[in-house]
Design a protein around this motif. Structure first.
Motif, PDB file in Angstrom:
ATOM      1  N   ARG A  14       0.693   3.272  -3.416  1.00 17.24           N
ATOM      2  CA  ARG A  14      -0.254   4.384  -3.354  1.00 17.24           C
ATOM      3  C   ARG A  14       0.331   5.625  -2.693  1.00 17.24           C
ATOM      4  O   ARG A  14      -0.325   6.648  -2.621  1.00 17.24           O
ATOM      5  CB  ARG A  14      -1.494   3.965  -2.554  1.00 17.24           C
ATOM      6  CG  ARG A  14      -2.282   2.861  -3.186  1.00 17.24           C
ATOM      7  CD  ARG A  14      -3.303   3.407  -4.150  1.00 17.24           C
ATOM      8  NE  ARG A  14      -4.235   2.364  -4.552  1.00 17.24           N
ATOM      9  CZ  ARG A  14      -4.109   1.676  -5.676  1.00 17.24           C
ATOM     10  NH1 ARG A  14      -3.108   1.914  -6.479  1.00 17.24           N
ATOM     11  NH2 ARG A  14      -4.994   0.743  -5.972  1.00 17.24           N
ATOM     12  N   GLY A  15       1.523   5.505  -2.170  1.00 19.42           N
ATOM     13  CA  GLY A  15       2.047   6.643  -1.439  1.00 19.42           C
ATOM     14  C   GLY A  15       3.160   7.343  -2.186  1.00 19.42           C
ATOM     15  O   GLY A  15       3.783   6.760  -3.079  1.00 19.42           O
ATOM     16  N   ASP A  16       3.409   8.602  -1.834  1.00 20.49           N
ATOM     17  CA  ASP A  16       4.573   9.241  -2.438  1.00 20.49           C
ATOM     18  C   ASP A  16       5.732   9.086  -1.467  1.00 20.49           C
ATOM     19  O   ASP A  16       5.888   9.807  -0.501  1.00 20.49           O
ATOM     20  CB  ASP A  16       4.288  10.713  -2.777  1.00 20.49           C
ATOM     21  CG  ASP A  16       4.029  11.562  -1.546  1.00 20.49           C
ATOM     22  OD1 ASP A  16       4.062  12.801  -1.643  1.00 20.49           O
ATOM     23  OD2 ASP A  16       3.797  10.963  -0.478  1.00 20.49           O
ATOM     24  N   VAL A  17       6.544   8.059  -1.759  1.00 21.20           N
ATOM     25  CA  VAL A  17       7.686   7.808  -0.890  1.00 21.20           C
ATOM     26  C   VAL A  17       8.949   8.215  -1.621  1.00 21.20           C
ATOM     27  O   VAL A  17       9.060   8.070  -2.830  1.00 21.20           O
ATOM     28  CB  VAL A  17       7.794   6.316  -0.513  1.00 21.20           C
ATOM     29  CG1 VAL A  17       6.771   5.963   0.522  1.00 21.20           C
ATOM     30  CG2 VAL A  17       7.630   5.454  -1.734  1.00 21.20           C
ATOM     31  N   LEU A  25       0.830  -1.202   0.000  1.00 22.25           N
ATOM     32  CA  LEU A  25       0.000   0.000   0.000  1.00 22.25           C
ATOM     33  C   LEU A  25       0.862   1.248   0.000  1.00 22.25           C
ATOM     34  O   LEU A  25       0.626   2.189  -0.755  1.00 22.25           O
ATOM     35  CB  LEU A  25      -0.898   0.010   1.238  1.00 22.25           C
ATOM     36  CG  LEU A  25      -2.138  -0.845   1.171  1.00 22.25           C
ATOM     37  CD1 LEU A  25      -2.828  -0.881   2.518  1.00 22.25           C
ATOM     38  CD2 LEU A  25      -3.098  -0.282   0.122  1.00 22.25           C
ATOM     39  N   GLY A  26       1.890   1.225   0.867  1.00 24.66           N
ATOM     40  CA  GLY A  26       2.725   2.403   0.974  1.00 24.66           C
ATOM     41  C   GLY A  26       3.434   2.727  -0.326  1.00 24.66           C
ATOM     42  O   GLY A  26       3.466   3.866  -0.766  1.00 24.66           O
TER      43      GLY A  26
END
Lengths: 305, 360, 279
Positions: free
Chosen positions: C103-106, C99-100
């Protein structure tokens, strides 16, 4: 105003503000993507503690135990046993990779070009061995290669040999066993690449005057190259770390890297030495992976799925 | 080594294709003249792609023969037919440069290297892409890729050039530009071309002759003008251009040697004497004149405008003539022409020569 | 024109010969691939003491032997006691990571991806050599937790891959839409994301379980006689005698693995069938 949820007293307007973005301290904007970014913290923490730290520890110990020393590496590179084993590991990995490629390519071709039910059936049959543990599959070859085992029985019956062959405890046994276990890892990326081949390119080649053999060698193989490299990389790198199969099927001469490391701990109780050996193996694995990534810009793991 | 040489006459002699119960192509006879630009036009599934596939050698006919300059090539594999083909998705080899792509067929035919290099350059010059010779196909635009595909298909002087909806993937403006390009290429090169398309305007623009296919059969073949002015049946009439179609119920002789037909839709039409019998009647919307008061046409009918649609340079009216009959009229938008509004009473009229009689 | 393989496009006799050669080869190759497993299964029913082949007669004696020896039972229970928590932990960590990253801006996305895949790429022996001392320092050695941790490390990538694939199979705007419609983080996950990815989660979890169940290398280092897993026991027994009991155990494990992974495959197939039914 018309009656409805907006004006109905049973549904009072909520004061949940639109939650897309609002300002936080430090001038940073909160957003859903940001929120999701925090989700990686637990897994990263877990792997950081239980993967990265141990790896760092291994590398560190190889230099630092029992005191700051390069003695462990001296042992590794001086004693021919260790060097020979590393070299043997690379030899075996190379041999196994080539044999796997040769065996797997026509099979992958057959699978990629079959239709519907037979394709599904064949895919399942390829995956089936993966669902048995390596121990069991190696054990099966142990049985097969015994003096009184099926392989010898058949060869005797066919009259190809006069007395039972000693197959176990040889390099051949180890390699056959490893090929058998790693074959699916070569087949799957190949099939995946073959399915992606654009058929009209093959037609175009034929119209342009290439006979079927030429189409295959000049065009088709080239087009499946990503699958070939992915499969070879996967099989080679995995072979480096093999323990079970060479232990079961090979003799003292067939010591591979992982066996060496295990021996260093269980027999010699020499953890620093084991760390040094592990670091060498780690360096080999990582550099091969880097080379592959540089060449292709791809991820092996994704190719497997 | 090519077995077939020269710009060729292509003859389909009773070829048909069946897949079990399904007939993809009914027995078809067709002769394409050397150097002709011939279009196969029709909707999806009409059999045009099957026919092209037979010419290329990818589809083997279940009956019939294919002859190129009299030579039977029906059983010949594609690589020996000396045929050029351009595919809809260009099919350039992604791992070869533009020049290497064009050189490929020459290498397959074992031409000496000394010959290949100038020939490739010449071909690329013909499509104006010599400056991109060392690029990979992925770096080129769609139109450029199509031109490379054209160069590659023609570099070895094939006797026939096949094109399978080559412009389908391009946007409208680019498509028109490429149509010009291909026409120019054909004029310069002179090969026999078979061009498959589902776009009637493209076929009309590019081809010397067109064959219209439907459900595995050639409905009619001939130059564009012939298909437009003398359609054999309702399908052809409707496919190429617009058509108002009416069903004939009876014939009669009229005054002064004229003939008229009565139609199911309740109209009595005057037809010109030279026309034979038929079961359907087609009147082109472009041939109908609208006016507020009747003019001196033999076929004049009163009606009411029920709808109108603007196109870029014309207006299409729907005019209700009676309870069963509504026709389309297309009027080019010239500045001085009268415009009609919805609900307006008008007269629709046309000449007897514009009543086209068809078999069905 | 539908595409056809190269072989189909050669003519007549040439094509038939090539096709039959390919068919023959395929049969040979699959025999090579599957024969050893078939042998093991057959041997488990042999009524001979030692592992000769072909067996003179059939019996279920060895399966009873397995049932009777308490050590096998204990080992099986241990394997489950380790495998199930492993799968659950792998699911939690793997799903969070997926998920991170998806879907995330890492930042350092490449590095994170590498970290997630690393346990799959490295020889288990290196992980074992490093993990054991680390666990000793935490005084966790010889416990179930030690093995669970070790197996979770190699299980996380499996769940990560399957859940990432699930997340990629539908447009991310669905999750965003849920949030703009007022759902909170957990709510959106439970009501929107989870139904879309549960197949990936479950099949990843099953894979993690199966991997743990079959795993030997880490088990060698991290288990103690008290937490002995099935593969560890098999390995020990191998040095003593090649008795058909092992074949019986192997067959049982095979059946279990096949059931589990077959189920995972079935789930995956069902999901693609559902996707194809959608407009």
């Amino acid at each position: 105003m018309r009656p409805g949820p907006l004006t109905d007293p049973a549904f009072p307007p909520t004061n949940a503000a639109p939650r897309q973005q609002y300002r936080l301290a430090h001038g940073k904007y909160w957003s859903i993507a940001r929120e999701h970014a925090w989700m990686v913290v637990p897994p990263v923490a877990f792997l950081g503690v239980f993967l990265l730290l141990p790896l760092a520890r291994v590398v560190f110990s190889s230099f630092a135990q029992p005191t700051w020393t390069l003695g462990n590496y001296a042992k590794v590179f001086d004693e021919s046993f260790y060097l020979r084993s590393f070299w043997y590991t690379i030899e075996v990995a190379f041999c196994v990779t080539v044999v796997c490629l040769v065996i797997a390519y026509p099979l992958a071709y057959a699978i990629a070009n079959s239709r519907g039910r037979s394709q599904k059936l064949m895919s399942v049959l390829v995956l089936l061995p993966l669902w048995t543990s390596v121990v069991i599959r190696s054990y099966a070859w142990l049985i097969l290669f015994q003096r009184q085992g099926p392989v010898n029985s058949i060869l005797l019956a066919l009259g190809w040999i006069d007395e039972p062959l000693k197959i176990l405890q040889t390099s051949t046994a180890v390699e056959i066993g490893m090929v058998h276990i790693l074959l699916p890892f070569m087949i799957l990326p190949l099939v995946s690449a073959m399915l992606k081949v654009d058929r009209t390119l093959l037609r175009a080649a034929r119209v342009l005057g290439a006979r079927p053999v030429k189409v295959f060698t000049r065009i088709y193989i080239r087009l499946t190259l990503p699958g070939i490299t992915a499969g070879c990389a996967l099989v080679f790198i995995t072979s480096l770390g093999f323990f079970i199969t060479p232990s079961l099927l090979g003799g003292a001469q067939q010591t591979m890297a992982a066996m060496m490391i295990e021996q260093a701990v269980s027999v010699f109780l020499n953890w620093p030495l084991a760390s040094a050996l592990s670091t060498v193996l780690l360096a080999m694995t990582v550099s091969l992976y880097l080379i592959y990534a540089k060449l292709t810009g791809g991820e092996i793991g994704m190719a497997l799925k | 080594m090519s077995d077939v040489k020269g710009f060729a006459e292509l003859r389909f002699d009773g070829v048909a294709k069946r897949y079990g119960e399904i007939v993809a192509l009914h027995p078809t006879h067709l002769v394409i003249q050397p150097g002709e630009f011939f279009a196969l036009l029709g909707p999806s599934g009409s059999g045009k792609t099957t026919l092209l596939g037979m010419a290329a050698g990818f589809v083997s006919p279940t009956e019939g023969r294919i002859l190129v300059n009299g030579q039977d090539i029906t059983r010949m594999p594609p690589e020996r037919r000396n045929i050029g083909m351009v595919f809809q998705n260009y099919s350039l080899f992604p791992f070869l440069t533009v020049a290497a792509n064009v050189a490929f067929p020459l290498e397959m035919r074992k031409h000496p290297k000394a010959e290949i290099v100038p020939r490739v350059r010449q071909m690329l010059a013909m499509v104006r892409l010599e400056h991109l010779a060392d690029r990979l196909p992925a770096e080129l635009s769609g139109g450029q890729q199509q031109r490379v595909a054209l160069a590659r298909a023609a570099v070895y002087n094939p006797s026939v050039l096949l094109m399978d909806e080559p412009l389908g993937a391009l946007d409208k403006n680019l498509r028109e530009e490429m149509q010009d390009e291909i026409k120019r290429f054909h004029a310069q090169f002179g090969a026999t071309v078979i061009y498959v398309t589902h776009d009637q305007h493209e076929a009309a623009f590019m081809a010397d002759r067109i064959a219209i296919l439907n459900h595995g059969r050639i409905e009619q073949a001939g130059p564009q003008s012939e298909l437009y002015e003398r359609p054999n049946n309702a399908f052809v009439a409707g496919f190429l251009g617009e058509a108002n179609l009416l069903h004939v119920t009876a014939y009669a002789a009229g005054e002064a040697g004229s003939r008229s037909v009565a139609t199911q839709e309740g109209l009595r039409l005057v037809v010109s004497g030279t026309v034979q019998t038929g079961r359907m009647v087609c009147i082109r919307p472009a041939n109908i004149t609208l006016s507020p008061a009747p003019l001196s046409y033999a076929n004049t009918f009163a009606g009411k405008v029920v709808d109108l649609v603007h196109a870029a340079d014309s207006i299409r009216y729907r005019v209700q003539l009676n309870d069963q009959c509504q026709i389309s009229v297309r009027v080019t938008s010239r500045r001085a022409d009268a415009r009609f509004e919805k609900g307006q009473e008008v007269y629709a009229q046309w000449e007897p020569e514009d009543v086209l009689l068809m078999e069905n | 024109m539908s595409g056809r393989p190269i072989i189909a496009s050669t003519q007549g006799f040439e094509r038939d010969v090539t096709r039959w050669i390919l068919r023959g080869y395929t049969v040979l190759a699959f025999t090579f691939l599957l024969l050893p497993i078939a042998i093991i299964v057959l041997m488990s029913f042999s009524n001979q003491r030692y592992m000769g082949f072909p067996p003179p007669g059939w019996t279920l004696h060895w399966y009873e032997a397995v049932r009777e020896q308490p050590r096998w039972l204990t080992a099986t229970i241990n394997s489950f006691c380790i495998g199930i928590p492993t799968a659950l932990l792998a699911i939690v960590f793997g799903t969070l990571a997926a998920l991170g990253i998806a879907r995330g801006d890492v930042r350092f996305r490449k590095f994170l991806l590498l970290l997630m895949m690393a346990p799959m790429m490295l020889p288990h022996v290196i992980i074992a050599i490093g993990l054991y001392p680390t666990l000793v320092d935490m005084r966790l050695q010889d416990s179930y937790i030690a093995v669970i941790i070790g197996h979770t490390v190699i299980g996380v990538p499996l769940v990560f891959i399957t859940v990432t694939a699930s997340l990629r199979s539908y447009p991310a705007s669905l999750d965003l839409a849920a949030r703009t419609l007022g759902a909170g983080t957990w709510q959106a996950f439970r009501r929107v994301t989870l139904p879309m990815i549960w197949v990936g989660i479950v099949s990843g979890g099953l894979l993690a379980f199966a991997t743990s169940f079959d795993e030997l290398m880490l088990a060698l280092f991290l288990t103690s006689p008290g937490t002995e897993t099935l593969p560890r026991l098999i390995w020990d027994q191998l040095s003593f005698a090649l008795s058909p009991t092992l074949a019986a155990v192997a067959t049982l494990i095979l059946v279990l693995s096949v059931l589990l992974q077959g189920f995972a495959v079935y789930l995956g197939a069902r999901r693609s069938a559902l996707k194809r039914a959608q407009p």
